[in-house]
Design an enzyme around this catalytic site. Structure first.
Site, PDB file in Angstrom:
ATOM      1  N   GLU A   1       6.610   6.486   3.749  1.00 61.84           N
ATOM      2  CA  GLU A   1       5.467   6.981   4.502  1.00 61.84           C
ATOM      3  C   GLU A   1       5.852   8.179   5.359  1.00 61.84           C
ATOM      4  OE1 GLU A   1       6.357   3.834   4.120  1.00 61.84           O
ATOM      5  OE2 GLU A   1       4.697   3.125   2.874  1.00 61.84           O
TER       6      GLU A   1
ATOM      7  N   HIS B   1      -1.164  -6.670   6.461  1.00 66.81           N
ATOM      8  CA  HIS B   1      -2.270  -6.039   5.720  1.00 66.81           C
ATOM      9  C   HIS B   1      -3.565  -6.155   6.523  1.00 66.81           C
ATOM     10  CE1 HIS B   1       0.658  -7.237   2.626  1.00 66.81           C
ATOM     11  NE2 HIS B   1       0.259  -6.190   1.954  1.00 66.81           N
TER      12      HIS B   1
END
Ligand code: TPP
Lengths: 334, 428
Positions: free
Chosen positions: A57, A126
């Protein structure tokens, strides 16, 4: 259109209009993203404009900054907002300050898309809502849509914006609005007024809130999934609340907030992120600073709890109809 | 930007974007995958400096040959009992995966991940480590727990987030934590366990302990910065750690090329850090065992870290949320040239006269029955979604050692909410 399709449509429109728009991220290319938001784009625009990236990322965001500095308009995807933390340094220390520190010589015109929020049994990694971490950083814009129509128009505006934008997509409402009653059948966007989405270009400007429900008795400030939960609670409670969908947290539509709270004299703030130092704290401070003499009751904050997102107790964590309803009673009581 | 070049007399630059060789519908031919003979790789002395065997990062250490015999310098010469134990642990792992995958499909839990085709990577490595060594797994090494005879019921309790779940329903299914079994708490954020494993290993070394650490991640995950930080620390301090990179060819829909596989191997990452690197046939349980044993000996004798690439194939979807037919050829799993690790170990045992089809079939029935019985047992503690299994106020336990005022306040608020809602949720 549902929200995924609206986002896909925004990307499609912008890629067709502007050859400098590129889409990148983990699994976004051939496969079209784990939520299918980028489906079909690689086929249409080719591999050098829509491509998969290595799983890093910090790399994705750092590379997007470099592309933006060259003159492209990258739209990187972070697969889940929980995975934006490895990219924190590139966002906070680099993207947010590039314009400022180079006196405008270099800018980072990128839109980082990322699904966020809970209610899908995603466990600790998540489900998070990290927007407050970024609103605390000067130089990054934060956008959160709550309908397919807004998602498309705001994403187009974000891509056209010359500043770095974080575009958080409330994944709980990708396929349909959610009233917070997790044990009732799922709804779909079909038939919802905001699901009529033009196929072509249009913008929903950044920095403008929407009055999703006008009212006189109190002002509710919300964004993303919580807009729908609040609507449902207000209808059920039969309260004449005005609900503002903030749509962008930075820049914030302070005029709309001020006007509404001065009109109603009461304010409730609802978000799913944890409470302490959350964006609700900022909203509360602003309302207090600007509307104190108009307030008839203390400002009420309804949020997630200050714990990591628990897997099996996720509905106890989620600010659902009961928590919002209780807060509503409290604001109206005084 | 304008399309025309600023300097038209120069050739335009071009961007290379990797592309896997087969997509859905394509016929599969793995002829390009170089597979050296089983006895090709030399086995350096465990005290040899890492710089002396760079070639081992570019080949494949293999032990089982075409005739299912164990050959070459890496042959660990294991006793038949150990081989049968290895086989059984792999079979148990596969049976467990099949049951739990089905349980997810039946709505008994939210999520599951199989390790089909990669059983040797966790099972054989675990057998080569000491029970006291600490494993820092990713989410596809359930074989570690199963090999260390951690109760299957406990694993299922965790998957169901039920009242027996030792993690109190706080973690995503399969993200186990079992400290006493030498199994570090799994994170959903990729590769964060890598530097942590190095830290554990450094601590063990600093304290003059004898235990080592082993970490696992997928080849896709080697792109994360944490992987590289871990390698640097491990190299600098010669940490007693084994880095396992499970190259199963796919990271969700992205093939290994997006982690850099077109240019080099993952084992070769080690070379730049001055770490020992081995590339191993990950479907050859004996090769995995031998490589791990070798790396463990290096670690235990203060020769420092080893990075092992396990060359294998993810035979099933990434998780229950994935549909691999959308991005890769369906033929890949069956055409994979290194075969199936369980079938290969079975064939070896049969070839040396220590096993036969009947015993194998009986074992499969036994492990299936064992898993079924465990499931029945676990489901007595409930399955996810059927009511609440954790006391509601336990939501606030474990954020801090002691609960500060703001959490106590929120806890009280939540209990008031429960009362207001009339929900039948149990209190502590
Ligand atoms: C920091 C972070 N980024 C993204 C993800 C989403 N994600 C989960 S698994 C995965 C693919 C990992 O592939 P690989 O490392 O090859 O392991 P495999 O699944 O093949 O075993 C991705 C991108 C994540 N969990 N964490």
């Amino acid at each position: 259109m549902n929200m995924i399709q609206a986002i896909n449509s925004a990307l499609d429109v912008m890629m067709a209009r502007d050859p400098d728009v590129i889409v990148m991220g983990e699994d976004v290319g051939y496969f079209g993203g784990v939520f299918r938001a980028t489906a079909g784009l690689q086929k249409k625009y080719g591999k050098t404009r829509v491509f998969d990236t290595p799983i890093t990322e910090t790399g994705i965001v750092g590379v997007a900054i470099g592309m933006g500095a060259y003159g492209l308009r990258p739209v990187p995807e972070i697969q889940f907002a929980d995975y934006i933390y490895p990219a924190l340094d590139q966002l906070v220390s680099e993207a947010a300050r590039l314009r400022y520190r180079s006196a405008g010589e270099f800018i980072a015109p990128m839109t980082v898309r990322s699904p966020f929020g809970g209610g899908i049994f995603g466990g600790q990694t998540h489900s998070q809502s990290p927007e407050g971490i970024f609103t605390h950083v000067s130089g990054i814009k934060t956008v959160i849509p709550s309908t397919p129509y807004d998602a498309k128009g705001l994403l187009i505006a974000a891509i056209e914006d010359n500043d770095p934008v974080l575009f958080f997509e409330p994944k709980r409402i990708y396929n349909g609005p959610f009233d917070g009653h997790w044990d009732r059948p799922a709804k779909s966007w079909a038939g919802h007024s905001a699901a009529t989405v033009p196929t072509g270009y249009y913008r929903v400007p950044l920095g403008k809130a929407a009055v999703v429900r006008p009212g006189e008795a109190l002002t509710i400030l919300a964004y993303g999934t919580m807009v729908h939960v609040c609507q449902a609670v207000v209808e059920e409670a039969g309260v004449d609340a005005e609900i503002l969908d903030l749509r962008t947290l930075v820049p914030l539509d302070i005029e709309a907030i001020e006007a509404s709270v001065k009109k109603t004299g009461r304010c409730m703030i609802v978000h799913e992120a944890t409470r302490t130092s959350g964006f609700g704290a900022e909203l509360s401070a602003l309302v207090q600073e600007r509307c104190f003499y108009h307030l008839e009751a203390p400002i009420e904050r309804v949020t997630g709890f200050d714990t990591p997102y628990p897997h099996s107790l996720e509905w106890a964590y989620f600010p659902g109809p009961v928590r919002i309803g209780e807060a509503l009673k409290k604001v109206m009581r005084t | 930007m304008s399309e025309e070049s600023l300097r038209p007399n120069l050739p335009p630059l071009a961007l290379h974007v990797p592309e896997p060789r087969f997509r859905p519908g394509d016929p599969v031919d793995f002829a390009e995958v170089a597979i050296p003979p089983a006895d090709a790789a030399r086995r350096p002395d465990t005290s040899a400096p890492a710089a002396e065997f760079h070639e081992l990062a570019y080949t494949l250490v293999r032990v089982l040959d075409e005739d299912n015999q164990a050959v070459g310098a890496w042959n660990p010469r294991l006793a038949p009992e150990v081989l049968r134990r290895m086989l059984r642990s792999m079979a148990r792992t596969r049976a467990f995966d099949e049951r739990m995958f089905r349980a997810q499909r039946q709505g008994k839990t939210s999520f599951y991940m199989k390790c089909t085709g990669e059983e040797a990577v966790a099972v054989a490595a675990t057998l080569a480590l000491d029970y006291e060594d600490m494993c820092f797994p990713s989410y596809r090494q359930q074989g570690i727990l199963i090999t260390r005879d951690y109760p299957l019921v406990e694993m299922m309790n965790q998957i169901y987030s039920n009242s027996g779940d030792k993690l109190h329903g706080k973690q995503l299914p399969i993200m186990y934590s079992a400290r006493d079994t030498g199994f570090f708490s799994i994170s959903g954020n990729l590769t964060t366990q890598y530097p942590q494993a190095v830290g554990w290993a450094m601590a063990s070394a600093a304290k003059g302990d004898t235990r080592i650490a082993a970490a696992w991640c997928g080849e896709g995950s080697t792109a994360e910065g944490d992987f590289h930080s871990a390698c640097t620390f491990a190299a600098v301090y010669r940490a007693p750690v084994i880095f396992n990179v499970v190259n199963n060819q796919w990271a969700i829909s992205s093939f290994s090329g997006f982690a850099g596989a077109e240019a080099t191997t993952f084992a070769a990452r080690a070379i730049g850090y001055g770490i020992a690197g081995l590339r191993v046939d990950g479907n050859d349980a004996l090769a995995v065992y031998a490589a791990t044993k070798w790396a463990a000996e290096r670690a235990r004798t203060n020769q420092g870290p080893t990075l092992i690439e396990h060359f294998t194939y993810r035979a099933e979807g990434h998780s229950t949320s994935d549909d691999p037919s959308q991005y890769r050829s369906a033929e890949e799993a069956t055409a994979w040239p290194l075969g199936d690790p369980i079938a290969r170990l079975k064939a070896h045992l049969v070839a040396i006269g220590e096993w036969d089809d009947e015993r194998h079939a009986a074992m499969d029935r036994e492990v299936a029955e064992e898993v079924r019985a465990a499931q029945k047992e676990a489901e007595k503690n409930g399955v996810l979604g059927h009511g609440l299994h954790q006391p509601l106020d336990s939501l606030f336990d474990g954020v801090f050692e002691e609960m500060p005022w703001h959490l106590r306040e929120q806890q009280a608020q939540m209990l008031a909410e429960e009362a207001a809602s009339g929900r039948p949720w149990a209190r502590k």
